[in-house]
Write a protein that holds these residues in place. Sequence first.
Motif, short mmCIF file in Angstrom:
data_model
loop_
_atom_site.label_atom_id
_atom_site.label_comp_id
_atom_site.label_asym_id
_atom_site.label_seq_id
_atom_site.Cartn_x
_atom_site.Cartn_y
_atom_site.Cartn_z
N ARG A 32 -12.44 0.69 5.41
CA ARG A 32 -13.77 0.94 4.81
C ARG A 32 -14.77 1.45 5.84
N ASN A 33 -14.29 2.24 6.77
CA ASN A 33 -15.12 2.84 7.83
C ASN A 33 -15.91 1.82 8.64
N ARG A 34 -15.30 0.64 8.87
CA ARG A 34 -15.93 -0.36 9.73
C ARG A 34 -15.87 0.10 11.18
N GLN A 35 -16.91 -0.25 11.91
CA GLN A 35 -16.89 -0.02 13.35
C GLN A 35 -15.84 -0.97 13.94
N ARG A 36 -14.98 -0.45 14.81
CA ARG A 36 -13.94 -1.29 15.41
C ARG A 36 -14.17 -1.41 16.90
N HIS A 37 -13.98 -2.62 17.41
CA HIS A 37 -14.02 -2.89 18.84
C HIS A 37 -12.69 -3.57 19.15
N VAL A 38 -11.84 -2.90 19.91
CA VAL A 38 -10.51 -3.44 20.20
C VAL A 38 -10.39 -3.75 21.69
N CYS A 39 -9.60 -4.80 21.97
CA CYS A 39 -9.47 -5.27 23.34
C CYS A 39 -8.07 -5.83 23.55
N PHE A 40 -7.52 -5.67 24.74
CA PHE A 40 -6.20 -6.21 25.07
C PHE A 40 -6.29 -7.63 25.62
N ASP A 41 -7.47 -8.08 25.99
CA ASP A 41 -7.65 -9.39 26.62
C ASP A 41 -8.26 -10.39 25.65
N ARG A 42 -7.49 -11.39 25.27
CA ARG A 42 -7.97 -12.43 24.36
C ARG A 42 -9.17 -13.17 24.95
N LYS A 43 -9.12 -13.44 26.25
CA LYS A 43 -10.19 -14.18 26.92
C LYS A 43 -11.53 -13.47 26.73
N CYS A 44 -11.53 -12.15 26.80
CA CYS A 44 -12.75 -11.37 26.62
C CYS A 44 -13.32 -11.59 25.22
N LEU A 45 -12.47 -11.50 24.21
CA LEU A 45 -12.94 -11.69 22.84
C LEU A 45 -13.39 -13.13 22.60
N GLU A 46 -12.76 -14.09 23.27
CA GLU A 46 -13.20 -15.48 23.15
C GLU A 46 -14.61 -15.64 23.71
N TYR A 47 -14.91 -14.97 24.84
CA TYR A 47 -16.26 -15.03 25.42
C TYR A 47 -17.27 -14.42 24.44
N ILE A 48 -16.91 -13.30 23.85
CA ILE A 48 -17.83 -12.63 22.92
C ILE A 48 -18.02 -13.48 21.67
N LEU A 49 -16.94 -14.06 21.14
CA LEU A 49 -17.05 -14.93 19.96
C LEU A 49 -17.95 -16.13 20.27
N MET A 50 -17.80 -16.71 21.45
CA MET A 50 -18.65 -17.83 21.83
C MET A 50 -20.12 -17.40 21.86
N ARG A 51 -20.38 -16.22 22.40
CA ARG A 51 -21.75 -15.69 22.45
C ARG A 51 -22.30 -15.45 21.04
N VAL A 52 -21.44 -14.92 20.15
CA VAL A 52 -21.82 -14.70 18.76
C VAL A 52 -22.19 -16.02 18.10
N ILE A 73 -20.86 -3.88 9.18
CA ILE A 73 -19.81 -4.80 9.62
C ILE A 73 -19.09 -4.21 10.84
N ILE A 74 -18.97 -5.03 11.87
CA ILE A 74 -18.23 -4.65 13.08
C ILE A 74 -17.03 -5.55 13.19
N GLU A 75 -15.85 -4.96 13.35
CA GLU A 75 -14.60 -5.72 13.51
C GLU A 75 -14.27 -5.79 14.98
N LEU A 76 -14.07 -6.98 15.52
CA LEU A 76 -13.63 -7.17 16.89
C LEU A 76 -12.20 -7.70 16.83
N ALA A 77 -11.28 -6.95 17.43
CA ALA A 77 -9.87 -7.27 17.26
C ALA A 77 -9.13 -7.26 18.59
N GLU A 78 -8.27 -8.28 18.75
CA GLU A 78 -7.37 -8.33 19.90
C GLU A 78 -6.16 -7.46 19.56
N VAL A 79 -5.80 -6.58 20.48
CA VAL A 79 -4.63 -5.74 20.28
C VAL A 79 -3.41 -6.60 20.55
N ASP A 80 -2.56 -6.73 19.57
CA ASP A 80 -1.35 -7.55 19.70
C ASP A 80 -0.25 -6.68 20.26
N GLY A 81 0.19 -6.99 21.46
CA GLY A 81 1.25 -6.17 22.01
C GLY A 81 1.42 -6.38 23.39
#
Length: 193
Positions: free
Chosen positions: A139-159, A185-193
């Motif tokens: 649905r044309n959501r803005q995507r923010h993707v990251c390979f580091d789970r720790k980074c997204l955990e920091y951002i989620l904590m800040r959110v 809506i912004i999607e923040l996703a950990e790249v699984d791989g």
Amino acid sequence: MLTVLPLPSPVVPPTLALLGMDSILSTQGIMVMLLVAYAGAMWMFLKSAPKVYTIMVSDLEVARRFYEGMLNLPAAEVPLHYYYNYEQTLGTGGLDPFYMGGTSSLAGAGPAGGPDGLWYQLRKNTQLHIISGASLGQRNRQRHVCFDRKCLEYILMRVQLTGIQHKIRTETPLNFLVKDYEEQIIELAEVDG
């Protein structure tokens, strides 16, 4: 009665005694000392270099409004090791921008211009580097993707600490949605791989 006789002292030829000082002051000795000093300086530099997490986003301006405006992350100085051989350190020096999908900051990062993207201070010795190149999500959501789970955990904590409306979609891999000021809506996703 036991008599202790002194041991004869070893006789060192004069040339061997001087060899120690001569070898240190030789060209080879000076080069070895310089290499040891250089290795020590590099170790100290790398030890003090910040940990850098990279997030690839679909729109840099939306990302700027989110990370600066909503999360209040302070801008950070670009680490010195990112100024030189930037594409080679990422292992993308030989990639054609056509295959990277979307506009990539790596395509425009020349040696004179320095690395592109946004830089934020995430923690004391941890920085966040935002680059473009992610495709739009469902649905044309803005995507923010990251390979580091720790980074997204920091951002989620800040959110969570700032009270931004969010929804955790999956824990593994970590994927969550947030709404920005414009109800986008912004999607923040950990790249699984």
